[in-house]
Scaffold this motif. Sequence first.
Motif, PDB file in Angstrom:
ATOM      1  N   GLY A   1      45.533  39.321  45.247  1.00 34.39           N
ATOM      2  CA  GLY A   1      46.139  38.962  46.526  1.00 34.39           C
ATOM      3  C   GLY A   1      45.780  37.551  46.949  1.00 34.39           C
ATOM      4  N   VAL A   2      45.420  36.712  45.992  1.00 35.09           N
ATOM      5  CA  VAL A   2      45.036  35.324  46.251  1.00 35.09           C
ATOM      6  C   VAL A   2      45.748  34.467  45.210  1.00 35.09           C
ATOM      7  CG1 VAL A   2      43.154  33.666  46.457  1.00 35.09           C
ATOM      8  CG2 VAL A   2      42.771  36.066  47.093  1.00 35.09           C
ATOM      9  N   ALA A   3      46.770  33.738  45.627  1.00 36.55           N
ATOM     10  CA  ALA A   3      47.632  33.038  44.682  1.00 36.55           C
ATOM     11  C   ALA A   3      46.913  31.964  43.880  1.00 36.55           C
ATOM     12  CB  ALA A   3      48.813  32.411  45.430  1.00 36.55           C
TER      13      ALA A   3
ATOM     14  N   ASP B   1      29.719  37.699  40.400  1.00 39.00           N
ATOM     15  CA  ASP B   1      29.061  37.240  41.628  1.00 39.00           C
ATOM     16  C   ASP B   1      29.656  35.915  42.096  1.00 39.00           C
ATOM     17  OD1 ASP B   1      27.422  39.450  41.750  1.00 39.00           O
ATOM     18  OD2 ASP B   1      25.659  38.432  40.914  1.00 39.00           O
ATOM     19  N   TRP B   2      29.966  35.039  41.152  1.00 45.10           N
ATOM     20  CA  TRP B   2      30.575  33.762  41.516  1.00 45.10           C
ATOM     21  C   TRP B   2      31.927  33.989  42.189  1.00 45.10           C
ATOM     22  CZ3 TRP B   2      35.027  31.076  40.935  1.00 45.10           C
ATOM     23  CH2 TRP B   2      34.999  29.727  41.282  1.00 45.10           C
ATOM     24  N   TRP B   3      32.724  34.864  41.606  1.00 42.91           N
ATOM     25  CA  TRP B   3      34.029  35.158  42.189  1.00 42.91           C
ATOM     26  C   TRP B   3      33.897  35.810  43.561  1.00 42.91           C
ATOM     27  CZ3 TRP B   3      38.458  33.139  40.939  1.00 42.91           C
ATOM     28  CH2 TRP B   3      38.687  32.689  39.645  1.00 42.91           C
ATOM     29  N   ALA B   4      32.913  36.683  43.711  1.00 38.90           N
ATOM     30  CA  ALA B   4      32.709  37.320  45.015  1.00 38.90           C
ATOM     31  C   ALA B   4      32.413  36.283  46.090  1.00 38.90           C
ATOM     32  CB  ALA B   4      31.588  38.349  44.929  1.00 38.90           C
ATOM     33  N   ASP B   5      31.597  35.287  45.747  1.00 43.43           N
ATOM     34  CA  ASP B   5      31.311  34.207  46.694  1.00 43.43           C
ATOM     35  C   ASP B   5      32.563  33.378  46.967  1.00 43.43           C
ATOM     36  OD1 ASP B   5      28.673  34.963  46.910  1.00 43.43           O
ATOM     37  OD2 ASP B   5      27.941  33.492  45.457  1.00 43.43           O
ATOM     38  N   ALA B   6      33.298  33.048  45.916  1.00 43.24           N
ATOM     39  CA  ALA B   6      34.477  32.196  46.053  1.00 43.24           C
ATOM     40  C   ALA B   6      35.576  32.857  46.874  1.00 43.24           C
ATOM     41  CB  ALA B   6      35.007  31.819  44.675  1.00 43.24           C
ATOM     42  N   LEU B   7      35.688  34.175  46.748  1.00 42.38           N
ATOM     43  CA  LEU B   7      36.766  34.899  47.421  1.00 42.38           C
ATOM     44  C   LEU B   7      36.309  35.568  48.713  1.00 42.38           C
ATOM     45  CD1 LEU B   7      38.410  36.587  44.308  1.00 42.38           C
ATOM     46  CD2 LEU B   7      39.149  34.506  45.479  1.00 42.38           C
ATOM     47  N   GLY B   8      35.046  35.363  49.073  1.00 44.03           N
ATOM     48  CA  GLY B   8      34.540  36.027  50.271  1.00 44.03           C
ATOM     49  C   GLY B   8      34.420  37.525  50.097  1.00 44.03           C
ATOM     50  N   GLY B   9      34.125  37.936  48.853  1.00 42.60           N
ATOM     51  CA  GLY B   9      34.029  39.361  48.543  1.00 42.60           C
ATOM     52  C   GLY B   9      35.398  39.927  48.202  1.00 42.60           C
ATOM     53  N   HIS B  10      35.424  40.944  47.364  1.00 45.43           N
ATOM     54  CA  HIS B  10      36.686  41.596  47.004  1.00 45.43           C
ATOM     55  C   HIS B  10      36.352  42.943  46.378  1.00 45.43           C
ATOM     56  CE1 HIS B  10      40.730  42.275  45.555  1.00 45.43           C
ATOM     57  NE2 HIS B  10      41.127  41.144  46.117  1.00 45.43           N
ATOM     58  N   ASP B  11      37.097  43.987  46.790  1.00 50.85           N
ATOM     59  CA  ASP B  11      36.821  45.329  46.289  1.00 50.85           C
ATOM     60  C   ASP B  11      36.937  45.422  44.776  1.00 50.85           C
ATOM     61  OD1 ASP B  11      36.391  46.192  48.861  1.00 50.85           O
ATOM     62  OD2 ASP B  11      38.348  47.169  49.089  1.00 50.85           O
ATOM     63  N   LEU B  12      37.845  44.640  44.177  1.00 47.57           N
ATOM     64  CA  LEU B  12      38.025  44.705  42.729  1.00 47.57           C
ATOM     65  C   LEU B  12      36.759  44.333  41.970  1.00 47.57           C
ATOM     66  CD1 LEU B  12      41.554  43.094  42.183  1.00 47.57           C
ATOM     67  CD2 LEU B  12      40.916  45.491  41.784  1.00 47.57           C
ATOM     68  N   LEU B  13      35.898  43.534  42.605  1.00 50.94           N
ATOM     69  CA  LEU B  13      34.720  43.018  41.920  1.00 50.94           C
ATOM     70  C   LEU B  13      33.524  43.971  41.979  1.00 50.94           C
ATOM     71  CD1 LEU B  13      35.080  39.359  43.202  1.00 50.94           C
ATOM     72  CD2 LEU B  13      35.485  40.160  40.857  1.00 50.94           C
ATOM     73  N   SER B  14      33.751  45.158  42.497  1.00 53.16           N
ATOM     74  CA  SER B  14      32.656  46.129  42.587  1.00 53.16           C
ATOM     75  C   SER B  14      32.416  46.867  41.275  1.00 53.16           C
ATOM     76  CB  SER B  14      32.944  47.149  43.696  1.00 53.16           C
ATOM     77  OG  SER B  14      34.108  47.908  43.388  1.00 53.16           O
TER      78      SER B  14
ATOM     79  N   TRP C   1      50.321  34.350  36.765  1.00 50.22           N
ATOM     80  CA  TRP C   1      50.475  34.746  38.161  1.00 50.22           C
ATOM     81  C   TRP C   1      49.943  36.145  38.444  1.00 50.22           C
ATOM     82  CZ3 TRP C   1      53.164  39.169  39.253  1.00 50.22           C
ATOM     83  CH2 TRP C   1      54.007  39.657  38.258  1.00 50.22           C
ATOM     84  N   LYS C   2      49.865  36.988  37.410  1.00 47.03           N
ATOM     85  CA  LYS C   2      49.456  38.371  37.632  1.00 47.03           C
ATOM     86  C   LYS C   2      48.027  38.471  38.166  1.00 47.03           C
ATOM     87  CE  LYS C   2      52.706  40.446  34.397  1.00 47.03           C
ATOM     88  NZ  LYS C   2      52.906  41.243  33.169  1.00 47.03           N
ATOM     89  N   LEU C   3      47.162  37.550  37.757  1.00 45.22           N
ATOM     90  CA  LEU C   3      45.800  37.567  38.308  1.00 45.22           C
ATOM     91  C   LEU C   3      45.823  37.283  39.805  1.00 45.22           C
ATOM     92  CD1 LEU C   3      43.348  35.823  35.808  1.00 45.22           C
ATOM     93  CD2 LEU C   3      43.296  38.196  36.612  1.00 45.22           C
TER      94      LEU C   3
END
Length: 214
Positions: free
Chosen positions: A129-131, A67-80, A122-124
Amino acid sequence: MSYAIDAVLTGKARAFRGDEASAIAKAPVEGALRVGFLGIDGDEQADLTVHGGVDKAIHHYPRDHYDWWADALGGHDLLSAPGAFGENISTEGLVESEACVGDRYRLGSALVEISQGRQPCWKLGHRFGVATVPATVVTTRRSGWYYRVVEEGAVAAGDTLDLVDRPLPDWSVERVFHLLIGGAGKREPAALRDLAAMGALATTWRARAGKLLG
């Protein structure tokens, strides 16, 4: 302390960026899988110089952080669903500030031991898609961790992760990660000396502690 295992995940090495391969894309597996000294059956690592081996046999990332990452990244399909960070084991309730280097857990029927935090590369960033993702892992210490396998066994989603022993309660994954990867060790030479001599810590991280001591 006992934690439900939400998912057990494995992946195969495949093309990832240009001619570089990765097995970071892992998918949940149904049923019991053998846990051997080099990891979970069916799981691969593309670059064995920096991934895998006895000290990094199994990667665990807390679902608590999603949930923290979803907020930080503005949502992301990987986090589903579990697997966004290339983890083999997904749970909720156990995070880096509580898990300690040297902790031993019964993982299904296997016995595993925390060996180190997960140092991001870097792979993460490429996967999301977020460097800046690897740098954010470092600054927030949401690293996840690795296990070595002490006793082989089997594990399946729905099994439990049960704490068996905590010999080093002062050395949380978060603290050790901050000292060795986050830069805090430069101000704590005594802690670095302790880490350099810590048998439960992964060999490469003990060497890192020694190098930071100069």
